[in-house]
Design an enzyme around this catalytic site. Structure first.
Site, PDB file in Angstrom:
ATOM      1  N   ASP A  90       0.828  -1.214   0.000  1.00  0.00           N
ATOM      2  CA  ASP A  90       0.000   0.000   0.000  1.00  0.00           C
ATOM      3  C   ASP A  90       0.863   1.265   0.000  1.00  0.00           C
ATOM      4  O   ASP A  90       0.382   2.346   0.321  1.00  0.00           O
ATOM      5  CB  ASP A  90      -0.909   0.029   1.245  1.00  0.00           C
ATOM      6  CG  ASP A  90      -2.074  -0.942   1.133  1.00  0.00           C
ATOM      7  OD1 ASP A  90      -2.196  -1.627   0.114  1.00  0.00           O
ATOM      8  OD2 ASP A  90      -2.873  -1.013   2.098  1.00  0.00           O
ATOM      9  N   ASP A 145       4.767  -9.102   9.155  1.00  0.00           N
ATOM     10  CA  ASP A 145       4.982  -7.670   8.969  1.00  0.00           C
ATOM     11  C   ASP A 145       6.379  -7.433   8.412  1.00  0.00           C
ATOM     12  O   ASP A 145       7.270  -8.291   8.504  1.00  0.00           O
ATOM     13  CB  ASP A 145       4.806  -6.932  10.293  1.00  0.00           C
ATOM     14  CG  ASP A 145       3.336  -6.728  10.651  1.00  0.00           C
ATOM     15  OD1 ASP A 145       2.463  -7.051   9.817  1.00  0.00           O
ATOM     16  OD2 ASP A 145       3.065  -6.244  11.774  1.00  0.00           O
ATOM     17  N   ASP A 147       8.959  -5.766   9.289  1.00  0.00           N
ATOM     18  CA  ASP A 147      10.140  -5.715  10.148  1.00  0.00           C
ATOM     19  C   ASP A 147      10.508  -7.067  10.743  1.00  0.00           C
ATOM     20  O   ASP A 147      11.414  -7.148  11.581  1.00  0.00           O
ATOM     21  CB  ASP A 147       9.928  -4.698  11.272  1.00  0.00           C
ATOM     22  CG  ASP A 147       8.651  -4.962  12.064  1.00  0.00           C
ATOM     23  OD1 ASP A 147       7.582  -5.052  11.433  1.00  0.00           O
ATOM     24  OD2 ASP A 147       8.719  -5.061  13.299  1.00  0.00           O
ATOM     25  N   ASP A 238      -6.348  -7.814  14.319  1.00  0.00           N
ATOM     26  CA  ASP A 238      -5.898  -9.142  14.727  1.00  0.00           C
ATOM     27  C   ASP A 238      -6.638  -9.629  15.971  1.00  0.00           C
ATOM     28  O   ASP A 238      -7.115 -10.765  16.032  1.00  0.00           O
ATOM     29  CB  ASP A 238      -4.386  -9.139  14.968  1.00  0.00           C
ATOM     30  CG  ASP A 238      -3.911  -7.918  15.773  1.00  0.00           C
ATOM     31  OD1 ASP A 238      -4.755  -7.147  16.257  1.00  0.00           O
ATOM     32  OD2 ASP A 238      -2.691  -7.755  15.921  1.00  0.00           O
TER      33      ASP A 238
END
Length: 502
Positions: A90, A145, A147, A238
Site C-alpha cells: 500500500d 509484517d 520488520d 488481529d
C-alpha cells in the site's frame, strides 16, 4: 472538596484498589503459566504431503526493511512449489519500486511471487489482507509484517499442527533483533516478553482465549471466512478476528518455543505511536466483542479472563487519576492507625507494584535461565516507562471510548542491524508529532516537586516510592522533544551496545 476532605483519601484508595486488581490478574497469569507451561502442544499427525502455504507480507512505506524481509522469506526451509508469496503493498514512496524489484528477484529464483499494490488504503492493513486473501492459493496464510525476519525452519515447526481440522491459527513468539540497541529497546523487549511468554502461553495452555499478535502467525483461510473475515472498524484487526474466530469454536495454538525475530522501535515517538494504536484498538475491540463473549456458551473462567484482557488498558486511566490524587493524599491523609498500613497500604502496594516485578522477572527467568539477572537493573526503568506512557495511552483509551476516529499510523522501522552503522535518525520516516510530550513534561515537573517536598518533610519512603513518576514522565517527554532539536539526536539513549540479540 478541600485537601483535608476524607473523600480525597477514599478516592485514592479506590483507584489504587483498581490498579491492584489488575496487578492481581498479573499474578493469576504467573500462576497459570507455572502450572501449565510444560503442557507443550503436539501435532495431531505429521503431514506426508506438505500443504500449500500463502505467505502474506503487508507493506506500507517500509523501504528500510522490505528487502531484508524478502531475503528471509526466500531462505525458508519449505518446498518452493508449496509456497506462494504475496507482497501486499500500500506504499506511497519508493518502497513500491523496491517491492517490485524484490518480487522479480524471487521469481528469478523460481518462487511463485506476486506484488499486489493498492492505491486506495481502505481498511489499512486489514483491508490489504482482505484484498490479498482473494488471490491466495493456499489454505494456510502465513502473515509477516515488514520488520520481521523469520527463521528458516518456522514453517516446518508449525504447519503440522494444522493436521487437526479444528485448529484455526498458530502464533509464534516474537524475538527481538535489536534488543540491546538502547535502553528503550531493552525495556520494550521486557514488556513484550512478559506478554508473549507469560500471558499468551498461560491463556492458551490453560484453555482460555488468546489472540493473534498481528504477525508471525499462520491462519487457516476457512477459519477467517467462518469468523466473518478481516474487518476494518478497529485498529487491532488481529485481536478482533481472534475473538470472533474462537467464539465460533475454532482452536488456536501458541508456540512459545518457536521464535520469529523482529525489529523493535528505537525512538520514543515510534514506540508511542505503536502503543497508542495497540491501546486504542484493544478498547475498540472491548466495546465490540465483550457483550458477545458474555452471551456465548463458554465457561465462566474464559469469560472472566477475556474481560480482564480486554479491559486491562483502562489501568492507564486509573494511573492518570492516581496522579491527581497522590499529592492531596500526601498532604492530608486521615490517620486510622496501624491497621491502615497492614490491611490497606501493604496489600495494595503488593498487588499494584510488586506483582509487576514478579511478572517480568518470571518471564526473563523462563526465556533466559542463565542470564535473567542481567535484566534486573532495567526493572525500575520499566516501571518508570509504564508510568510515563500513561498520558499517551490514556489518551488512546479516551479516543476509543468517545469514538474519535484516527488513521492507522505505522510504526517507523529503520533496518537496525542490517549494516554495521545505521544512521536511522536521517530517515524520512517519522512518527506523528503531538502535544503529549509537553503534557508529560508538566507532569514530570509536578512530580519532581512532590518527591522533593516529601523528602524535605522526612517522608523518605514516600519520596522513594514516587520517584518513578518524575523519572518516567521526564524520560518519555524529553526523549520525544530531543527529536525536535536540529541534530535530531537523543543523547544518552541512542548508543548501541550491539545490534543483535544477546
Amino acid at each position: 472538596m478541600d485537601l483535608s476532605s476524607p473523600l480525597w483519601y477514599f478516592s485514592y484508595i479506590v483507584v489504587l484498589a483498581g490498579l491492584a486488581g489488575f496487578g492481581f490478574h498479573r499474578l493469576c497469569i504467573v500462576y497459570l503459566y507455572l502450572r501449565h507451561a510444560k503442557k507443550s502442544p503436539q501435532p495431531k499427525e505429521i503431514f506426508t504431503d506438505l500443504p500449500l502455504v500463502t505467505i502474506q507480507l503487508p507493506v506500507f512505506n517500509e523501504m528500510h526493511v522490505v528487502d531484508r524481509l524478502l531475503d528471509s522469506v526466500a531462505k525458508l526451509d519449505y518446498p518452493q512449489d508449496k509456497m506462494q508469496i504475496q507482497v501486499l503493498d500500500d506504499s506511497t514512496d519508493e518502497t513500491t519500486a523496491i517491492c517490485a524489484a524484490g518480487v522479480e528477484r524471487l521469481r528469478a529464483q523460481g518462487f511463485d511471487a506476486e506484488m499486489i499494490h493498492r492505491d486506495d488504503r481502505t481498511g489499512f492493513k486489514a483491508g490489504a489482507l482482505e484484498h490479498g486473501t482473494q488471490f491466495a492459493k493456499g489454505e494456510l496464510l502465513f502473515i509477516l509484517d515488514a520488520d520481521f525476519v523469520p527463521n528458516p525452519d518456522v514453517l516446518q515447526k508449525t504447519v503440522h499442527y494444522f493436521s487437526d481440522e479444528k485448529i484455526g491459527m498458530i502464533q509464534t513468539r516474537w524475538g527481538h533483533l535489536n534488543r540491546t540497541f538502547n535502553v528503550l529497546t531493552r525495556i520494550q523487549a521486557m514488556f513484550l516478553d512478559g506478554h508473549l511468554e507469560l500471558e499468551q502461553t498461560a491463556r492458551n495452555r490453560s484453555g482460555r482465549f488468546f489472540t493473534f499478535n498481528g504477525t508471525a502467525g499462520i491462519w487457516r483461510k476457512s477459519c477467517i471466512a467462518d469468523a466473518g473475515g478481516w474487518e476494518h472498524d478497529t485498529l487491532t484487526e488481529d485481536m478482533d478476528l481472534s475473538y470472533r474466530a474462537q467464539l465460533k469454536g475454532w482452536r488456536f495454538i501458541f508456540l512459545n518455543e518457536v521464535e520469529t525475530p523482529a525489529e523493535l522501535p528505537v525512538d520514543m515517538d515510534g514506540f508511542k505511536s505503536q502503543q497508542h494504536r495497540w491501546t486504542k484498538g484493544s478498547i475498540q475491540v472491548c466495546k465490540k466483542v465483550l457483550p458477545a463473549i458474555w452471551k456465548a456458551k463458554v465457561p465462566l473462567y474464559i469469560k472472566m479472563e477475556a474481560t480482564a484482557h480486554l479491559t486491562s488498558n483502562f489501568a492507564y486511566l486509573m494511573l492518570i487519576c492516581l496522579c491527581f490524587l497522590i499529592y492531596p493524599n500526601q498532604q492530608a491523609a486521615p490517620d486510622f492507625g496501624q491497621w491502615t498500613t497492614y490491611i490497606i497500604n501493604i496489600p495494595i502496594f503488593f498487588f499494584a507494584s510488586v506483582s509487576v516485578v514478579v511478572f517480568y522477572i518470571t518471564a526473563q527467568r523462563a526465556l533466559r535461565p542463565g542470564a535473567w539477572w542481567k535484566e534486573l537493573p532495567y526493572l525500575p526503568l520499566l516501571l518508570a516507562l509504564g508510568i510515563g506512557m500513561s498520558i499517551n495511552n490514556a489518551k488512546a483509551v479516551l479516543e476509543a471510548l468517545f469514538n474519535h476516529q484516527t488513521a492507522f499510523v505505522r510504526t517507523p522501522k529503520y533496518g537496525i542491524g542490517q549494516k554495521a552503522k545505521t544512521d536511522w535518525k536521517k530517515s524520512s520516516y517519522k512518527a506523528m508529532k503531538t502535544l503529549t510530550p509537553v503534557v508529560e513534561l508538566l507532569f514530570g515537573f509536578f512530580f519532581l516537586f512532590v518527591v522533593v517536598e516529601a523528602a524535605l518533610n522526612n517522608r523518605i519512603s514516600s519520596a522513594i516510592l514516587l520517584l518513578p513518576f518524575p523519572v518516567g514522565f521526564f524520560y518519555t517527554s524529553l526523549s520525544s522533544m530531543a527529536r525536535l532539536l536540529p541534530s535530531g539526536r537523543v543523547a544518552s539513549d541512542s548508543t548501541a551496545e550491539n545490534t543483535t540479540e544477546s
